[in-house]
Every structure is written in C-alpha cells, then in structure tokens.
Design an enzyme around this catalytic site. Structure first.
Site, PDB file in Angstrom:
ATOM      1  N   PHE A 111       0.870  -1.510  -0.057  1.00 20.33           N
ATOM      2  CA  PHE A 111      -0.194  -0.120  -0.167  1.00 20.33           C
ATOM      3  C   PHE A 111       0.838   1.488  -0.271  1.00 20.33           C
ATOM      4  O   PHE A 111       0.630   1.938  -0.185  1.00 20.33           O
ATOM      5  CB  PHE A 111      -1.079   0.182   1.205  1.00 20.33           C
ATOM      6  N   LYS A 112       2.307   1.014   0.341  1.00 21.66           N
ATOM      7  CA  LYS A 112       2.852   2.209  -0.121  1.00 21.66           C
ATOM      8  C   LYS A 112       3.239   3.265  -1.107  1.00 21.66           C
ATOM      9  O   LYS A 112       3.696   3.885  -1.134  1.00 21.66           O
ATOM     10  CB  LYS A 112       4.473   1.941   0.814  1.00 21.66           C
ATOM     11  N   ASP A 113       2.752   1.836  -1.708  1.00 19.02           N
ATOM     12  CA  ASP A 113       2.765   2.428  -3.334  1.00 19.02           C
ATOM     13  C   ASP A 113       2.078   3.836  -3.420  1.00 19.02           C
ATOM     14  O   ASP A 113       2.165   5.077  -4.918  1.00 19.02           O
ATOM     15  CB  ASP A 113       2.436   1.583  -4.415  1.00 19.02           C
ATOM     16  N   LEU A 116       3.935   6.843  -2.045  1.00 21.17           N
ATOM     17  CA  LEU A 116       4.766   6.813  -2.748  1.00 21.17           C
ATOM     18  C   LEU A 116       4.984   7.241  -4.697  1.00 21.17           C
ATOM     19  O   LEU A 116       5.916   7.389  -4.849  1.00 21.17           O
ATOM     20  CB  LEU A 116       5.747   6.315  -2.293  1.00 21.17           C
TER      21      LEU A 116
END
Ligand SMILES: *Cc1c(COP(=O)(O)O)cnc(C)c1O
Length: 494
Positions: A111-113, A116
C-alpha cells in the site's frame, strides 16, 4: 485560500503545504498539521459519483491548496496510471459479509505505493520555484526502500539512494531493489543490520560539511518517511473512493456510516481515515489493528502509551513498530490544537518512554477509534480460514486486520478491511499458514508452490523478477555510505 501548516509542537512558524512537503519534519521535531483541516468539507454525492482520479484531485486540492489545479491534475495522472495494474487503483472486493480494500496493485505490491507514487511528484513540483535538486536517502528493512525507488525513479530534479542490510532482506525484496531501473537511483547493501543502516543515514543527514559541499552544487538531502504530509494526504483518497465503490455497488446508501479496519504500524494509514472523516466522510469506527507489538491497543484501552517493552519480530514485519510517529498528529487534533500539551507528552515519551492522556481526551479518541491485536498464530489461522472459507488469499498484515475485525460485533454498519500487501509479497509465510512445510524453499519456490496450491496468479511485478538483470550489485561498509551518497549526487545531478 492557501492551506497553511505548522508544527504539532508550536504554531509560531507557518509554512505552505509545498514547504511542508519539502521539509518533511518541522524544525522543532514536530509534525506538520493544518488548522484548516475540516473547514472545507468534501461533497459526498460528488465523491460517490466519480472515480479514483477525480477524488484524488479533490482531496489534494483541499489539503494542499497552494498547488494549482494543473499541478494537482498532472501529479494524479502520473501517480495513478499504468503503474497500477488495475484502472480502479484500489479495488474493493467482497470478503464474506465485509469488504476488502485492495491497496496493493501498485509497482511494489504494497500500500505504500499509493503514497510513494505521489510524494515524489509533489516534491518535484514544490522544488521548481527553488531550483534545488533533492536526493532522497533511505535506510530500509525491505518494503519502504523499494517503494521509494519506484516512486522517485526518473522524477525530474530528484534522486534516491537506498541502503538495505545485506543478507537480511528476503530473496524477493533483494531482487526488487537490486534490479531497480532509473537513471537517478542508487542502491547498496551494507555490512550490518537495519539499525546500523538507519544510524548511518541519520549521521549523513547531520553531517554539516557534506551538506555544505552539496549545497554548493545546488543539492539538498531529504527523506521520504511516513511523517511527511505529502505521504499522508494521498492516503485519504482511498477511504473516500472505497465509500464511493460501496455506494455504486448498492451496498450502502449515501450518508450511511462505514467502519474501516486498518492494520497499523506508524499510525499513518489509519490517520488518513481520520482526515477523511474530518473532511466529511461518514466514518463509523476506525479500528486500529496491531500485531504482537500492541503498543497502540494498550494505549487505546488504558490511555497510557508505553514503549518500554520488548520488540517482537513477527510475520507482519511492516507493523513491528513501538513508536507510532503519526499518532502525534491525532493528539494535536484531539486537544483542539494544544501544542504545549502535545510537546510535553512527546518530551515525556522521549525521556520516560511513556505518557498518559487525561480521560476527556481518551473519551474523544474512543468516539472514533476502536482497537484489537492478533498474534502470529492468530494471523496464520486467519490466512487459512479466509482461504478455506472465502477463497480469498490475504497477506499476514491484512490477516491481522481481518482477525481483529472478525472478533468484533458488526453494529449494523458496512465494514471495510484495508489490505496492505499482495499475499505473494510474503509467499513463504502465507504458504506455511496454509499448511505447507517451506523449509529449504527459496522465495520463488514458495511463490510457485503457492500458485500451484491456490490457482491465484502471482503478480507480474513479483514473478517478473526472475528474469530481471541485477543493476546494483554494490555492498559497502558502513564507513563508505557517506561517500556512496555523495557519488550518487554527483552522478545523478551532473
Ligand atoms: C507500512 C505497512 C503497514 C503499516 O502502515 P502504517 O501507515 O505504518 O500504519 C501495514 N502493512 C504493510 C504491508 C505495510 O507495508
């Protein structure tokens, strides 16, 4: 009207959202917050009728209003295009009586995409007025480094250098980083562990001589960690878009409240849900789900935040955190912006390792936030039962959320469980949870076996690594890290 930000610990110095995004953390160590949060509400009917991109534009324009409409539109189009493997960006799928919000369809399958892929674009626009080049330097235990590399790769005016502990990341994570493409990226393993890498990176940031040499050449160092407001804001979008998907499916009526259960580490993801609520989204409960490092569960139950406990390594490693940095922002809002009290609690946390909130503040917190935790055994059992009973394969972080959600009575509201990673990112632990003995199997063997067992295809972002060429073979000593960063600046920005 411009959105203005200041530190959670003092309102003396006010900055624009662009400045807050470039700085990351406030000079006094606090986190950037805006007193305008919630003054402008979103139009719920409009959100429910539109798609992900339009809602992302609305959210960004509201919370980062010194970006122009054109800048916001360009950032959104670039961040959430073909780099996600579905046009829905974050699709919602049924999970028994509840719903799964799949946040793992980006380039690194976590989910950090979502944040980011956006932050580098926001930084790139913000630096345009200043003309400086920005080199992001990050130490990673595996996931964040790859997401930062993918986000910053080939973004104009920026570069990214990532250090990982050699031999201490998974086979797949190692390949994900060493095969990274992009003319502005640098990756090195270091001889040492994650803490060694982190310590050296902090020293590099604090090195005044290096800063001076880089400044002469128009370069500044920065970090991309999750306290940057430019990482928080993009996450607000998927709470709203999930709501829209529920309305479009006829699962709820416009205005109904929805509960969200969030597997949590640094408190960033779940805080974005609170921001969505402040903007007018009908949020019932935000359920904070922890693993065995249950500092947040204990805090919400007792009112005392106490980090003085053993750090436990779990099968949901991205939630192995004892200081949930983003909680500081919530304390600010729960006290109606009382910087002095927030600063005092944070000072107490630093000196004593603990602080206790008064009952009235905790009551306010519990109006919105509920909590629970899952052990590794609970997590494995949930992965297995979710597969056996619902035919859905979930990763260990998501399973922590699902386990906590399953233990709660539903209270009649629709419930969304946030899914933070693709199960294939943690193939070995997922395969073992389904009952296979994985001893002696490497990452790809586990991936193949999991695919054979379940018939669920592994994402191309991960399976494609088998053929990828290693572009970054470097491994260095800790003493060589500073030189590595300086060389990367020279190579990337000349
Ligand atoms: C980072 C991460 C989390 C925790 O998110 P926070 O914003 O730190 O609460 C959960 N799951 C996965 C897979 C992650 O990478």
């Amino acid at each position: 009207m411009e959105t203005l930000y200041h530190s959670t610990r003092s309102s003396a110095q006010v900055v624009t959202s662009k400045q807050a995004i470039l700085a990351g953390i406030a000079p006094d160590g606090g986190l950037y917050v805006s007193d305008q949060l919630g003054q402008t509400k979103i139009d719920l009917a409009r959100v429910a009728a539109q798609g992900y991109h339009a809602t992302a534009r609305d959210v960004l324009q509201t919370l980062l209003s010194d970006y122009t409409a054109d800048e916001v539109a360009a950032c959104v189009a670039g961040a959430y295009g073909s780099n996600f493997d579905t046009p829905a960006v974050t699709p919602l799928t049924p999970l028994g009586a509840d719903w799964l919000l799949e946040l793992y369809h980006g380039p690194t399958c976590a989910f950090k995409d979502v944040a980011l892929q956006m932050l580098p674009r926001l930084m790139s626009v913000a630096r345009e007025g200043q003309g400086q080049n920005i080199m992001i330097v990050t130490a990673t235990s595996g996931d964040t480094g790859k997401a930062a590399l993918e986000g910053f790769a080939d973004v104009p005016g920026t570069g990214v250098t990532v250090f990982y502990p050699d031999g201490k990341v998974s086979d797949i994570q190692h390949l994900q980083m060493t095969c990274q493409r992009g003319a502005n990226v640098a990756v090195a393993g270091i001889r040492g562990n994650f803490d060694d890498a982190q310590t050296q990176v902090k020293r590099i940031f604090a090195n005044a001589e290096l800063a001076e040499r880089l400044a002469e050449r128009g370069t500044v160092l920065s970090s991309a960690n999750s306290i940057n407001v430019g990482r928080l804001v993009p996450q607000v979008t998927y709470y709203m878009d999930a709501y829209a998907q529920l309305v479009k499916r006829g699962a709820i009526a416009l205005g109904d409240e929805v509960d969200y259960c969030v597997p949590t580490g640094n408190f960033g993801d779940v805080l974005a849900g609170y921001y969505a609520k402040c903007l007018g989204l009908p949020v019932g409960k935000l359920i904070v789900a922890s693993n065995t490092n249950k500092v947040l569960t204990d805090f919400i139950e007792t009112g005392t935040y106490d980090r003085r406990r053993d750090f436990v390594k779990t099968i949901s490693p991205s939630m192995d955190i004892l200081i949930s940095s983003n909680l500081e922002r919530l304390l600010y809002y729960l006290t109606d912006g009382d910087c002095e009290r927030v600063a005092a609690w944070m000072a107490e946390l630093a000196s004593e390792g603990r602080y206790t909130l008064p009952a009235d503040v905790m009551d306010r917190m519990r109006e919105t936030f509920a909590c629970g935790f899952a052990t590794d055994d609970d997590t494995r059992a949930t992965i297995k039962s979710t597969w056996d009973e619902l035919g859905k394969l979930i990763d260990p972080h998501t399973a922590v959320g699902k386990c906590v959600l399953d233990r709660r009575a539903s209270e009649g509201r629709a419930r969304v469980c946030l899914s933070t990673a693709d199960p294939y990112k943690f193939s070995a632990d997922v395969l073992a949870a389904l009952g296979t003995d994985t001893s002696g199997m490497d990452g790809f063997a586990c991936m193949d076996a999991l695919q054979a067992l379940t018939g669920v295809p592994a994402p191309a972002q991960l399976s494609g690594l088998r053929e990828a060429a290693i572009l970054h073979p470097s491994v260095c000593d800790q003493a060589e890290m500073l030189g590595f960063v300086e060389d990367a600046c020279t190579r990337v920005f000349s």
